[in-house]
Design an enzyme around this catalytic site. Structure first.
Site, PDB file in Angstrom:
ATOM      1  N   LYS A   1      44.598  47.155  29.922  1.00  0.00           N
ATOM      2  CA  LYS A   1      43.410  47.958  30.249  1.00  0.00           C
ATOM      3  C   LYS A   1      43.231  49.114  29.267  1.00  0.00           C
ATOM      4  O   LYS A   1      42.102  49.526  28.972  1.00  0.00           O
ATOM      5  CB  LYS A   1      43.501  48.456  31.693  1.00  0.00           C
ATOM      6  CG  LYS A   1      43.374  47.330  32.730  1.00  0.00           C
ATOM      7  CD  LYS A   1      42.024  46.640  32.629  1.00  0.00           C
ATOM      8  CE  LYS A   1      41.805  45.597  33.717  1.00  0.00           C
ATOM      9  NZ  LYS A   1      40.481  44.972  33.654  1.00  0.00           N
ATOM     10  N   TYR A  37      49.542  45.087  32.750  1.00  0.00           N
ATOM     11  CA  TYR A  37      48.166  45.362  33.182  1.00  0.00           C
ATOM     12  C   TYR A  37      47.691  46.692  32.601  1.00  0.00           C
ATOM     13  O   TYR A  37      46.598  46.778  32.034  1.00  0.00           O
ATOM     14  CB  TYR A  37      48.107  45.384  34.715  1.00  0.00           C
ATOM     15  CG  TYR A  37      46.724  45.586  35.291  1.00  0.00           C
ATOM     16  CD1 TYR A  37      45.867  44.504  35.470  1.00  0.00           C
ATOM     17  CD2 TYR A  37      46.277  46.855  35.665  1.00  0.00           C
ATOM     18  CE1 TYR A  37      44.593  44.676  36.005  1.00  0.00           C
ATOM     19  CE2 TYR A  37      45.013  47.041  36.196  1.00  0.00           C
ATOM     20  CZ  TYR A  37      44.174  45.951  36.375  1.00  0.00           C
ATOM     21  OH  TYR A  37      42.912  46.138  36.909  1.00  0.00           O
TER      22      TYR A  37
HETATM   23  P1  NAP Z   1      38.582  39.789  41.772  1.00  0.00           P
HETATM   24  O1  NAP Z   1      37.790  39.898  43.016  1.00  0.00           O
HETATM   25  O2  NAP Z   1      39.890  39.076  41.785  1.00  0.00           O
HETATM   26  O3  NAP Z   1      37.622  39.172  40.637  1.00  0.00           O
HETATM   27  C1  NAP Z   1      38.094  38.778  39.383  1.00  0.00           C
HETATM   28  C2  NAP Z   1      37.397  37.495  38.992  1.00  0.00           C
HETATM   29  O4  NAP Z   1      37.866  37.115  37.682  1.00  0.00           O
HETATM   30  C3  NAP Z   1      37.740  36.341  39.941  1.00  0.00           C
HETATM   31  O5  NAP Z   1      36.589  35.604  40.269  1.00  0.00           O
HETATM   32  C4  NAP Z   1      38.705  35.520  39.109  1.00  0.00           C
HETATM   33  O6  NAP Z   1      38.724  34.140  39.457  1.00  0.00           O
HETATM   34  C5  NAP Z   1      38.131  35.725  37.718  1.00  0.00           C
HETATM   35  N1  NAP Z   1      39.079  35.286  36.707  1.00  0.00           N
HETATM   36  C6  NAP Z   1      40.433  35.361  36.725  1.00  0.00           C
HETATM   37  N2  NAP Z   1      40.953  34.796  35.637  1.00  0.00           N
HETATM   38  C7  NAP Z   1      39.907  34.342  34.911  1.00  0.00           C
HETATM   39  C8  NAP Z   1      39.787  33.641  33.678  1.00  0.00           C
HETATM   40  N3  NAP Z   1      40.878  33.291  32.975  1.00  0.00           N
HETATM   41  N4  NAP Z   1      38.561  33.324  33.224  1.00  0.00           N
HETATM   42  C9  NAP Z   1      37.467  33.644  33.928  1.00  0.00           C
HETATM   43  N5  NAP Z   1      37.503  34.296  35.106  1.00  0.00           N
HETATM   44  C10 NAP Z   1      38.720  34.642  35.591  1.00  0.00           C
HETATM   45  O7  NAP Z   1      38.923  41.243  41.213  1.00  0.00           O
HETATM   46  P2  NAP Z   1      37.998  42.543  41.071  1.00  0.00           P
HETATM   47  O8  NAP Z   1      38.635  43.599  41.847  1.00  0.00           O
HETATM   48  O9  NAP Z   1      36.575  42.224  41.286  1.00  0.00           O
HETATM   49  O10 NAP Z   1      38.254  42.873  39.530  1.00  0.00           O
HETATM   50  C11 NAP Z   1      37.209  42.852  38.564  1.00  0.00           C
HETATM   51  C12 NAP Z   1      37.668  43.665  37.366  1.00  0.00           C
HETATM   52  O11 NAP Z   1      37.883  45.021  37.765  1.00  0.00           O
HETATM   53  C13 NAP Z   1      38.989  43.183  36.758  1.00  0.00           C
HETATM   54  O12 NAP Z   1      38.915  43.265  35.361  1.00  0.00           O
HETATM   55  C14 NAP Z   1      39.987  44.188  37.279  1.00  0.00           C
HETATM   56  O13 NAP Z   1      41.102  44.313  36.442  1.00  0.00           O
HETATM   57  C15 NAP Z   1      39.146  45.448  37.324  1.00  0.00           C
HETATM   58  N6  NAP Z   1      39.661  46.470  38.235  1.00  0.00           N
HETATM   59  C16 NAP Z   1      39.824  46.194  39.552  1.00  0.00           C
HETATM   60  C17 NAP Z   1      40.337  47.184  40.382  1.00  0.00           C
HETATM   61  C18 NAP Z   1      40.554  46.963  41.853  1.00  0.00           C
HETATM   62  O14 NAP Z   1      41.165  47.822  42.496  1.00  0.00           O
HETATM   63  N7  NAP Z   1      40.087  45.874  42.426  1.00  0.00           N
HETATM   64  C19 NAP Z   1      40.655  48.439  39.853  1.00  0.00           C
HETATM   65  C20 NAP Z   1      40.469  48.672  38.502  1.00  0.00           C
HETATM   66  C21 NAP Z   1      39.959  47.680  37.699  1.00  0.00           C
HETATM   67  P3  NAP Z   1      39.816  33.641  40.551  1.00  0.00           P
HETATM   68  O15 NAP Z   1      39.306  34.064  41.873  1.00  0.00           O
HETATM   69  O16 NAP Z   1      39.832  32.173  40.345  1.00  0.00           O
HETATM   70  O17 NAP Z   1      41.121  34.313  40.168  1.00  0.00           O
END
Ligand code: NAP
Length: 280
Positions: free
Chosen positions: A186, A182
């Site tokens: 990133k 991861y």
């Molecule tokens: P989230 O709520 O899990 O949202 C991620 C979305 O991406 C989900 O709807 C997921 O679908 C979808 N997804 C997964 N695999 C996919 C694919 N192959 N094709 C298309 N869509 C796909 O997570 P989030 O926290 O909002 O994260 C959003 C972004 O922020 C990510 O890139 C994450 O790495 C980044 N981020 C998050 C955090 C944190 O603490 N949350 C911190 C730093 C960065 P499913 O529900 O079906 O899996």
């Protein structure tokens, strides 16, 4: 609430079915957008986001034009097909925010399977690249927003053909135990953001990255053990000692996409309650 955009244009968001992606779509609507293309693998989540946006736009007196596209960002065919659908339905893409992502809490390098390594890279890094280049292809061929929206009086200096925001992570620049794939993916997003920013600056396409800290979303709540570990460790060690809200990431992403950020490109914006400051 997000401030009004100078150009309430067309916004495209990947990962729009959940968490930061859904919040970003809502933030664009609060900024005045009524035309949005929502991409995700999760169709039920996309339908919920669409309903939320339609209610918000209608209650503000607007007419929603929301397209949802089932898209697996790790598949070049699926990405090409989704963007072809977007292109057929919308006249242009003003803003693209790439949020789709996963994390697999599968241990340190020796314990991580090749499949889990590849999956995280194919969605978080390669998948973001696949989406970003489709957005760039469309943006390059469209008029500057100052010409497309003459009534909005965008100054020639601040005009843009489009703006891209890539959601990276604080883990691109500092590490957390048990996240090698991861963190690498990133960091790749950050490097890609800088390259694309340079390569398309002459096209008047800005490309920036947001580096969230630990955000309260389904990603950080896969099970009670992981949740408790995050709360007791990175969250407690961050200066603000709290999870971020998805809306706090979304509002920065929308600002970076907007003409208000016209001099910002190739940047990485930490939105992490001071975590990076604590590591440097
Ligand atoms: P989230 O709520 O899990 O949202 C991620 C979305 O991406 C989900 O709807 C997921 O679908 C979808 N997804 C997964 N695999 C996919 C694919 N192959 N094709 C298309 N869509 C796909 O997570 P989030 O926290 O909002 O994260 C959003 C972004 O922020 C990510 O890139 C994450 O790495 C980044 N981020 C998050 C955090 C944190 O603490 N949350 C911190 C730093 C960065 P499913 O529900 O079906 O899996």
């Amino acid at each position: 609430m997000a401030r009004k955009l100078d150009v309430p244009g067309v916004a495209l968001i990947t990962g729009a079915a959940s968490g930061i992606g859904r919040a970003t779509a809502l933030s664009f609507v609060q900024g005045g957008c009524t035309k949005l293309a929502l991409l995700d693998l999760n169709e039920a989540g996309l339908a919920t986001t669409k309903e939320l946006l339609e209610k918000a736009i209608s209650s503000a007196g607007g007419t929603p034009e929301i397209g949802t596209y089932k898209c697996d960002v790790s598949s070049p065919e699926s990405v090409a097909s989704a963007y072809a659908g977007v292109k057929a339905s919308f006249p242009r893409i003003d803003y693209a925010v790439h949020c789709a992502g996963i994390i697999v809490f599968a241990g340190a390098s020796v314990d991580l399977s090749v499949d889990d390594f590849d999956r995280q890279n194919s969605i978080n890094y390669r998948g973001l690249w696949l989406c970003s280049r489709e957005a760039i292809k469309i943006m390059r061929t469209q008029a500057l927003d100052s010409e497309a929206y003459p009534d909005n009086h965008i100054s020639p200096v601040r005009a843009q053909r489009g703006a891209i925001v890539n959601i990276s992570s604080g883990l691109a620049v500092y590490a957390q135990p048990n996240c090698p794939a991861y963190c690498g993916a990133k960091a790749g997003v950050l490097a890609l953001t800088r390259c694309d920013a340079l390569d398309y600056v002459a096209d008047r396409i800005r490309v920036n990255a947001v580096l969230p800290g630990i955000v309260d979303s389904p990603m950080t709540n896969p099970n009670p053990e992981v949740r408790a570990w995050l709360e007791a460790n990175p969250v407690q060690h961050s200066p603000m000692k709290r999870f971020g809200e998805p809306e706090e990431i979304a509002d920065v992403a929308v600002f970076l996409a907007s003409n208000k950020a016209s001099l910002v490109t190739g940047a990485s914006w930490s939105v992490d309650g001071g975590s990076l400051a604590g590591y440097t």
